[in-house]
Design a protein around this motif. Structure first.
Motif, PDB file in Angstrom:
ATOM      1  N   SER A 253      30.431  44.799  39.023  1.00  0.00           N
ATOM      2  CA  SER A 253      30.242  45.496  40.301  1.00  0.00           C
ATOM      3  C   SER A 253      30.380  44.532  41.480  1.00  0.00           C
ATOM      4  O   SER A 253      30.954  44.887  42.509  1.00  0.00           O
ATOM      5  CB  SER A 253      28.896  46.217  40.346  1.00  0.00           C
ATOM      6  OG  SER A 253      27.830  45.312  40.267  1.00  0.00           O
ATOM      7  N   ARG A 254      29.888  43.299  41.311  1.00  0.00           N
ATOM      8  CA  ARG A 254      30.046  42.317  42.389  1.00  0.00           C
ATOM      9  C   ARG A 254      31.507  41.891  42.521  1.00  0.00           C
ATOM     10  O   ARG A 254      32.013  41.724  43.622  1.00  0.00           O
ATOM     11  CB  ARG A 254      29.161  41.098  42.133  1.00  0.00           C
ATOM     12  CG  ARG A 254      27.665  41.406  42.169  1.00  0.00           C
ATOM     13  CD  ARG A 254      27.194  41.710  43.584  1.00  0.00           C
ATOM     14  NE  ARG A 254      25.884  42.307  43.625  1.00  0.00           N
ATOM     15  CZ  ARG A 254      24.742  41.654  43.830  1.00  0.00           C
ATOM     16  NH1 ARG A 254      24.745  40.357  43.965  1.00  0.00           N
ATOM     17  NH2 ARG A 254      23.610  42.305  43.880  1.00  0.00           N
ATOM     18  N   LEU A 255      32.196  41.732  41.396  1.00  0.00           N
ATOM     19  CA  LEU A 255      33.621  41.393  41.446  1.00  0.00           C
ATOM     20  C   LEU A 255      34.403  42.468  42.183  1.00  0.00           C
ATOM     21  O   LEU A 255      35.270  42.173  43.001  1.00  0.00           O
ATOM     22  CB  LEU A 255      34.190  41.243  40.035  1.00  0.00           C
ATOM     23  CG  LEU A 255      33.965  39.932  39.337  1.00  0.00           C
ATOM     24  CD1 LEU A 255      34.476  40.012  37.904  1.00  0.00           C
ATOM     25  CD2 LEU A 255      34.616  38.785  40.072  1.00  0.00           C
TER      26      LEU A 255
ATOM     27  N   GLN B 205      45.863  40.604  40.829  1.00  0.00           N
ATOM     28  CA  GLN B 205      46.202  39.464  41.678  1.00  0.00           C
ATOM     29  C   GLN B 205      45.194  38.327  41.486  1.00  0.00           C
ATOM     30  O   GLN B 205      45.577  37.162  41.347  1.00  0.00           O
ATOM     31  CB  GLN B 205      46.239  39.896  43.143  1.00  0.00           C
ATOM     32  CG  GLN B 205      46.653  38.794  44.087  1.00  0.00           C
ATOM     33  CD  GLN B 205      46.693  39.266  45.535  1.00  0.00           C
ATOM     34  OE1 GLN B 205      46.417  40.423  45.843  1.00  0.00           O
ATOM     35  NE2 GLN B 205      47.042  38.361  46.424  1.00  0.00           N
ATOM     36  N   VAL B 206      43.922  38.669  41.445  1.00  0.00           N
ATOM     37  CA  VAL B 206      42.883  37.650  41.241  1.00  0.00           C
ATOM     38  C   VAL B 206      43.028  37.018  39.863  1.00  0.00           C
ATOM     39  O   VAL B 206      42.918  35.794  39.716  1.00  0.00           O
ATOM     40  CB  VAL B 206      41.470  38.251  41.447  1.00  0.00           C
ATOM     41  CG1 VAL B 206      40.389  37.257  41.062  1.00  0.00           C
ATOM     42  CG2 VAL B 206      41.296  38.708  42.898  1.00  0.00           C
ATOM     43  N   GLU B 207      43.306  37.835  38.862  1.00  0.00           N
ATOM     44  CA  GLU B 207      43.512  37.311  37.507  1.00  0.00           C
ATOM     45  C   GLU B 207      44.667  36.318  37.480  1.00  0.00           C
ATOM     46  O   GLU B 207      44.563  35.239  36.874  1.00  0.00           O
ATOM     47  CB  GLU B 207      43.768  38.455  36.525  1.00  0.00           C
ATOM     48  CG  GLU B 207      42.550  39.285  36.244  1.00  0.00           C
ATOM     49  CD  GLU B 207      42.851  40.617  35.593  1.00  0.00           C
ATOM     50  OE1 GLU B 207      41.897  41.233  35.088  1.00  0.00           O
ATOM     51  OE2 GLU B 207      44.020  41.071  35.589  1.00  0.00           O
ATOM     52  N   ARG B 208      45.757  36.651  38.142  1.00  0.00           N
ATOM     53  CA  ARG B 208      46.909  35.732  38.188  1.00  0.00           C
ATOM     54  C   ARG B 208      46.534  34.430  38.885  1.00  0.00           C
ATOM     55  O   ARG B 208      46.875  33.340  38.421  1.00  0.00           O
ATOM     56  CB  ARG B 208      48.092  36.388  38.908  1.00  0.00           C
ATOM     57  CG  ARG B 208      48.864  37.375  38.066  1.00  0.00           C
ATOM     58  CD  ARG B 208      50.175  37.778  38.715  1.00  0.00           C
ATOM     59  NE  ARG B 208      50.037  38.245  40.095  1.00  0.00           N
ATOM     60  CZ  ARG B 208      49.813  39.511  40.449  1.00  0.00           C
ATOM     61  NH1 ARG B 208      49.708  40.448  39.525  1.00  0.00           N
ATOM     62  NH2 ARG B 208      49.704  39.843  41.717  1.00  0.00           N
TER      63      ARG B 208
ATOM     64  N   ASN C 199      33.181  30.233  42.364  1.00  0.00           N
ATOM     65  CA  ASN C 199      33.890  29.224  43.145  1.00  0.00           C
ATOM     66  C   ASN C 199      35.084  29.845  43.871  1.00  0.00           C
ATOM     67  O   ASN C 199      35.308  29.582  45.050  1.00  0.00           O
ATOM     68  CB  ASN C 199      34.342  28.088  42.224  1.00  0.00           C
ATOM     69  CG  ASN C 199      34.939  26.929  42.972  1.00  0.00           C
ATOM     70  OD1 ASN C 199      34.483  26.568  44.049  1.00  0.00           O
ATOM     71  ND2 ASN C 199      35.957  26.341  42.396  1.00  0.00           N
ATOM     72  N   TYR C 200      35.839  30.681  43.179  1.00  0.00           N
ATOM     73  CA  TYR C 200      37.018  31.341  43.752  1.00  0.00           C
ATOM     74  C   TYR C 200      36.637  32.175  44.976  1.00  0.00           C
ATOM     75  O   TYR C 200      37.307  32.123  46.001  1.00  0.00           O
ATOM     76  CB  TYR C 200      37.676  32.212  42.686  1.00  0.00           C
ATOM     77  CG  TYR C 200      38.852  33.011  43.180  1.00  0.00           C
ATOM     78  CD1 TYR C 200      40.130  32.458  43.220  1.00  0.00           C
ATOM     79  CD2 TYR C 200      38.689  34.334  43.594  1.00  0.00           C
ATOM     80  CE1 TYR C 200      41.217  33.194  43.670  1.00  0.00           C
ATOM     81  CE2 TYR C 200      39.771  35.072  44.040  1.00  0.00           C
ATOM     82  CZ  TYR C 200      41.025  34.503  44.084  1.00  0.00           C
ATOM     83  OH  TYR C 200      42.092  35.231  44.539  1.00  0.00           O
ATOM     84  N   PHE C 201      35.556  32.940  44.854  1.00  0.00           N
ATOM     85  CA  PHE C 201      35.143  33.817  45.954  1.00  0.00           C
ATOM     86  C   PHE C 201      34.181  33.138  46.924  1.00  0.00           C
ATOM     87  O   PHE C 201      33.744  33.741  47.894  1.00  0.00           O
ATOM     88  CB  PHE C 201      34.496  35.093  45.403  1.00  0.00           C
ATOM     89  CG  PHE C 201      35.491  36.040  44.790  1.00  0.00           C
ATOM     90  CD1 PHE C 201      36.372  36.749  45.581  1.00  0.00           C
ATOM     91  CD2 PHE C 201      35.550  36.208  43.417  1.00  0.00           C
ATOM     92  CE1 PHE C 201      37.296  37.628  45.029  1.00  0.00           C
ATOM     93  CE2 PHE C 201      36.470  37.077  42.847  1.00  0.00           C
ATOM     94  CZ  PHE C 201      37.343  37.780  43.657  1.00  0.00           C
TER      95      PHE C 201
ATOM     96  N   PHE D  62      24.473  35.308  43.050  1.00  0.00           N
ATOM     97  CA  PHE D  62      24.981  36.531  43.665  1.00  0.00           C
ATOM     98  C   PHE D  62      25.875  37.281  42.689  1.00  0.00           C
ATOM     99  O   PHE D  62      25.749  38.489  42.505  1.00  0.00           O
ATOM    100  CB  PHE D  62      25.751  36.214  44.951  1.00  0.00           C
ATOM    101  CG  PHE D  62      26.400  37.421  45.561  1.00  0.00           C
ATOM    102  CD1 PHE D  62      25.641  38.349  46.259  1.00  0.00           C
ATOM    103  CD2 PHE D  62      27.753  37.640  45.417  1.00  0.00           C
ATOM    104  CE1 PHE D  62      26.227  39.484  46.813  1.00  0.00           C
ATOM    105  CE2 PHE D  62      28.356  38.768  45.965  1.00  0.00           C
ATOM    106  CZ  PHE D  62      27.592  39.683  46.666  1.00  0.00           C
ATOM    107  N   LEU D  63      26.776  36.550  42.042  1.00  0.00           N
ATOM    108  CA  LEU D  63      27.708  37.177  41.114  1.00  0.00           C
ATOM    109  C   LEU D  63      26.991  37.825  39.934  1.00  0.00           C
ATOM    110  O   LEU D  63      27.391  38.885  39.465  1.00  0.00           O
ATOM    111  CB  LEU D  63      28.706  36.130  40.609  1.00  0.00           C
ATOM    112  CG  LEU D  63      29.988  36.642  39.979  1.00  0.00           C
ATOM    113  CD1 LEU D  63      30.758  37.562  40.913  1.00  0.00           C
ATOM    114  CD2 LEU D  63      30.857  35.471  39.572  1.00  0.00           C
ATOM    115  N   LEU D  64      25.898  37.227  39.483  1.00  0.00           N
ATOM    116  CA  LEU D  64      25.138  37.772  38.359  1.00  0.00           C
ATOM    117  C   LEU D  64      24.150  38.854  38.774  1.00  0.00           C
ATOM    118  O   LEU D  64      23.491  39.453  37.935  1.00  0.00           O
ATOM    119  CB  LEU D  64      24.390  36.654  37.632  1.00  0.00           C
ATOM    120  CG  LEU D  64      25.259  35.657  36.880  1.00  0.00           C
ATOM    121  CD1 LEU D  64      24.402  34.538  36.310  1.00  0.00           C
ATOM    122  CD2 LEU D  64      26.050  36.334  35.777  1.00  0.00           C
ATOM    123  N   GLY D  65      24.023  39.097  40.080  1.00  0.00           N
ATOM    124  CA  GLY D  65      23.113  40.133  40.548  1.00  0.00           C
ATOM    125  C   GLY D  65      21.678  39.660  40.703  1.00  0.00           C
ATOM    126  O   GLY D  65      20.778  40.470  40.898  1.00  0.00           O
TER     127      GLY D  65
END
Length: 101
Positions: A10-12, A25-28, A56-58, A64-67
Motif C-alpha cells: 500500500s505504501r509502494l 517503470q520502478v521495477e525496471r 532508498n529509491y523513494f 514508513f515503508l513497513l507501516g
C-alpha cells in the motif's frame, strides 16, 4: 505476519503514484523482474534487502515503508542513520576510486 507486508504494497502504491511512475517503470529502474512489486500484494514477502532498496529509491524511511510510521519522517533517528550510512559508503567508494587512478 503476512498482513504486515500489505503495508509495503500500500505504501509502494502511494509512493509510485506520487512519483508519477508505473510499477513496471520502478521495477525496471530498480532492476527487478516484472511484477515483483505487485506480487507483494498477496503472493510474496519482500526481503529486507529489497525493503532497504525501495526505501532508498523513494527516499523514505524503512519504518514508513513497513507501516511502522504513519508519516515519512525524514527526521527520525533510523532515517538519519540510514542516510549517514549511505553517504559514508558513497564517500568511501569515491575515495577508493580516487586511489585507483
Amino acid at each position: 505476519m503476512e498482513q504486515e507486508y500489505l503495508f509495503v504494497y500500500s505504501r509502494l502504491k502511494l509512493l509510485i503514484k506520487d512519483a508519477h511512475k508505473s510499477f513496471n517503470q520502478v521495477e525496471r529502474e530498480l532492476g527487478y523482474p516484472r511484477n515483483t512489486l505487485k506480487n507483494y500484494k498477496y503472493k510474496k514477502k519482500p526481503s529486507i534487502g529489497r525493503v532497504f532498496e525501495m526505501a532508498n529509491y523513494f527516499n523514505v524511511s524503512i519504518e514508513f515503508l513497513l507501516g511502522i510510521e504513519e508519516k515519512d519522517n525524514k527526521n527520525s533517528l533510523a532515517y538519519r542513520l540510514e542516510k549517514l550510512n549511505r553517504e559514508k559508503k558513497e564517500l568511501e567508494i569515491l575515495i577508493l576510486e580516487g586511489q585507483k587512478e
